[in-house]
Motif scaffolding. Structure first.
Motif, short mmCIF file in Angstrom:
data_model
loop_
_atom_site.label_atom_id
_atom_site.label_comp_id
_atom_site.label_asym_id
_atom_site.label_seq_id
_atom_site.Cartn_x
_atom_site.Cartn_y
_atom_site.Cartn_z
N ILE A 8 0.84 -0.84 -0.08
CA ILE A 8 -0.48 -0.01 0.11
C ILE A 8 0.93 1.24 -0.16
N THR A 11 2.47 1.66 -3.48
CA THR A 11 2.15 1.88 -4.27
C THR A 11 1.10 3.66 -3.97
N PHE B 282 -8.63 -4.06 -0.52
CA PHE B 282 -7.17 -4.00 -0.76
C PHE B 282 -6.90 -4.48 -2.63
N SER B 285 -8.18 -2.49 -5.34
CA SER B 285 -7.83 -1.89 -5.51
C SER B 285 -6.28 -1.99 -6.19
N GLN B 286 -5.76 -2.61 -6.08
CA GLN B 286 -4.38 -3.14 -6.80
C GLN B 286 -5.14 -3.92 -7.87
#
Lengths: 172, 523
Positions: A8, A11, B282, B285-286
């Motif tokens: 996270i 990114t 998560f 989103s990725q």
């Protein structure tokens, strides 16, 4: 957990930001997205709920509507949310052509959406019936079945075009 | 030649659309015997459709395509113009049930007998046109004035204390296509799921009739938006076979490149959505970020984010230059690295694996029973992929030379379908690199000269499974009949069984792990 957090962090925030005004004239896609975000925030004050209704599309438009929620466009980040019931919605985002077999369901969904409500017809098929037109199985355009406030042509329309169409309906 | 020692005489289909043999059955009993032989040999029912062939001097036609070890057997049965009826096949291949009902709704050909005396319920016809009016008959006449009342459907009811029904759809809670699911449940446990489809039926097969080959190509690309390349290729292959044209080698490789990119795009989206459906936002989103990168390169290189209308009969509508191929290779490297890291996170996430494992499980017997193909079938351990060499089967070019490694898993649950998707992403990335460095030099499109009264069948392994398109041309070289067949026809029915021991809240996750087509099925 740690690899996830690391990813996270690595990114970062990829949502496309508003560039310098000078660059805006180039009208590149990220700039356009940022400007539309601003307008939507300004007009709506962070609240628009959308119920998407597939009234018989080929699923191409739905793929681009999904893309509205990706981190680049991040629609939810500017207060626009897709909801699970027309009863919770301010706007119906309808893809077409409206099939005869969906005609009744679409009318029910429209009636269930509280007033004041907005309807955006999505895609060439939603706007004018597209390649499928009117037939024994198809009513054609969304406006042949329920009143429409804005139209987003394209086969399928890009996420930016969709944003623009949503905004056009709100501005009306 | 003979297949399976049955009396039907087959001729191999020319061209390079895949190993297909076509033949005629003398009567319904002969077709039924062939179906039984195919079933005994471990074959499957790949597609079934009807056609009005009275204008060509005959009656109606029933077309059955059986998937055998060595390829496809396309059997045609002529039915009389008056009272066109044939012997039921659903008792042999249960997947025939819905296809036979659809053929009855659209063409007015009837099946006789079958389990419980046959299923009398309509399938694609809801209430928009009357039961004695058949849209795919040439003399059907206009359909303007039919009323369209809400229609009822006789779902199978489950009795017993505490049993109740949960109706879902046709408008679902998310941004997905329309369809109806009727759950019979006790508490939250699913006793039975029954589907009702046809909501996305927009008359695609009717639109094909009388169209030019070029107009048909545009339509074929819009049967199912997420599989536009697979349908465009299968249609093009069928037309090229019918017209005796071979697309240039570079075009075949470019088609494979687009098909593999389509596969990766859909798998990336599904892997994200599967994480999300199990509570891991998560993942969504990725993967949506990666998918957007992928689609944007489509926009740059192909001029369309889903590559619609880029595969055309005769070849492809565009060529790629060296910098474009370089960009594709570079992107494969980046996406491969990212997906590898995300896979590790998925594999090691206890909460995610707890939702994935044993959920929506099915075995290879069920997959075979329902004539399934595609990734959900491979997730039960079957090595069934039109791109892959098997004993006695050579895939059509360019895949024969590419040497595709099939991805399989034996568990048959959501976790297995996730793993197969991951493996297929990596395999497709490998293929994309191989195609990009090995594109042969040639033109990319040749002219198609329509041949009167010709027919052809195209088979392409789309990201969901086997996409088939059957094409028949009329005396003027226009389209007399086109039947596109989505692998979802078979897989939807298997899904009804895969959810049975699970709970209603797990259904969205199980459904997403199959991610079947509504539009491609409803036509």
């Amino acid at each position: 957990m740690i690899p996830m957090l690391r990813r996270i962090l690595r990114t970062g925030i990829v949502t496309e930001k508003r560039p310098e005004p000078a660059k805006l004239a180039d009208s590149t896609e990220p700039a356009e997205v940022a400007r539309l975000h601003e307008d939507i925030l300004h007009i709506l004050g962070r609240a628009l709920t959308i119920r998407q209704v597939d009234a018989g599309s080929c699923n191409g438009c739905e793929l681009e509507i999904h893309a509205l929620n990706n981190p680049y466009t991040n629609l939810e980040g500017c207060g626009i949310k897709f909801v699970a019931s027309p009863r919770h919605a301010d706007m119906l985002l309808v893809t077409g052509p409206v099939t005869k077999n969906m005609e009744n369901a679409l009318k029910v969904a429209y009636d269930c959406t509280p007033d004041p409500k907005l309807v955006v017809a999505v895609g060439d098929c939603g706007c004018n019936g597209g390649i499928f037109g009117k037939s024994y199985a198809s009513c054609g355009a969304v406006e042949n079945v329920i009143p429409v406030d804005a139209r987003v042509p394209g086969c399928p329309p890009t996420p930016v075009a969709l944003l623009r169409g949503i905004l056009a309906a709100v501005r009306r | 030649m003979r297949l399976l020692d049955e009396p039907i005489d087959f001729t191999p289909q020319p061209g390079n659309a895949g190993p297909v043999w076509s033949g005629r059955a003398a009567d319904g009993a002969e077709l039924q015997r062939f179906a039984i032989a195919a079933h005994r040999a471990g074959g499957r029912l790949a597609a079934l459709w009807g056609a009005d062939e009275r204008q060509r001097g005959g009656g109606f036609g029933l077309h059955c395509v059986f998937g055998l070890d060595a390829g496809h057997a396309w059997v045609r049965l002529e039915l009389p113009a008056k009272n066109p009826a044939y012997l039921d096949l659903a008792g042999i291949f249960p997947a025939a049930n819905r296809m036979q009902r659809a053929a009855r709704d659209l063409v007015g050909i009837h099946f006789e007998g079958g389990p419980g005396g046959g299923d009398a319920r309509p399938w694609l016809r809801h209430g928009a046109w009357p039961a004695d009016w058949f849209p795919l008959r040439h003399d059907a006449g206009p359909a303007d004035d039919f009323p369209n009342p809400p229609s009822d459907y006789a779902f199978v009811q489950v009795g017993g204390e505490g049993a109740h029904e949960v109706p879902v759809g046709p408008i679902h809670a998310g941004t997905i296509e329309p369809g109806h699911f009727r759950f019979s449940v006790i508490g939250e446990r699913v006793l039975r799921l029954e589907q009702r489809f046809g909501y996305a039926h927009k008359g695609i097969e009717k639109l094909f009739i009388g169209s030019s080959i070029a107009d048909g190509a545009r339509l074929a690309g819009r049967i199912s938006g997420d599989s536009t390349c697979a349908y465009a290729w299968a249609y093009a292959a069928a037309v090229e076979t019918a017209c005796g044209t071979n697309p240039p080698p570079r075009a075949l490789m470019l088609r494979a490149l687009m098909l593999e990119r389509e596969r990766v795009a859909n798998h990336l989206g599904d892997l994200g959505a599967l994480g999300n459906d199990a509570g891991l936002a998560f993942g969504l989103s990725q993967f949506m970020r990666l998918k957007e990168d992928w689609l944007r390169l489509h926009g740059t290189l192909f001029g369309h984010r889903f590559m619609m209308d880029r595969i055309v009969p005769g070849g492809t509508a565009l060529d790629l230059d060296a910098p474009a191929l370089r960009a594709i290779i570079d992107q494969c490297d980046v996406i491969g690295r990212e997906v590898k890291a995300l896979r590790k996170i998925y594999d090691e996430h206890a909460g995610l694996q707890d939702r994935f494992q044993t959920t929506g499980a099915m075995d290879a017997d069920l997959a075979r029973e329902w004539s399934m193909t595609g990734l959900a079938a491979r997730a039960t351990g079957m090595i069934l992929d039109a791109r892959v060499h098997r004993q006695g089967y050579t895939p059509p070019p360019p895949y024969a030379a590419l040497g595709v490694r099939p991805a399989t898993d034996v568990r048959g649950d959501v976790a297995a379908r996730v793993e197969v998707r991951f493996d297929e992403v990596f395999e497709s990335l490998r293929l994309l690199r191989e195609i990009a460095v090995g594109l042969p030099d040639s033109e990319v499109c040749v002219d198609i000269v329509p041949v009167a009264d010709a027919h052809g069948l195209g088979v392409v392994e789309g990201w969901r499974g086997e996409v088939l398109v059957g094409v028949a041309l009329d005396g003027a070289g226009r389209l007399a009949r086109v039947h596109p067949h989505d692998p979802s026809w078979q897989a939807w029915q298997a899904l009804e069984h895969a959810v049975m021991k699970d709970i209603v809240p797990d259904f969205p996750l199980i459904n997403k792990s199959f991610n079947l087509a509504y539009s491609g099925h409803d036509l």
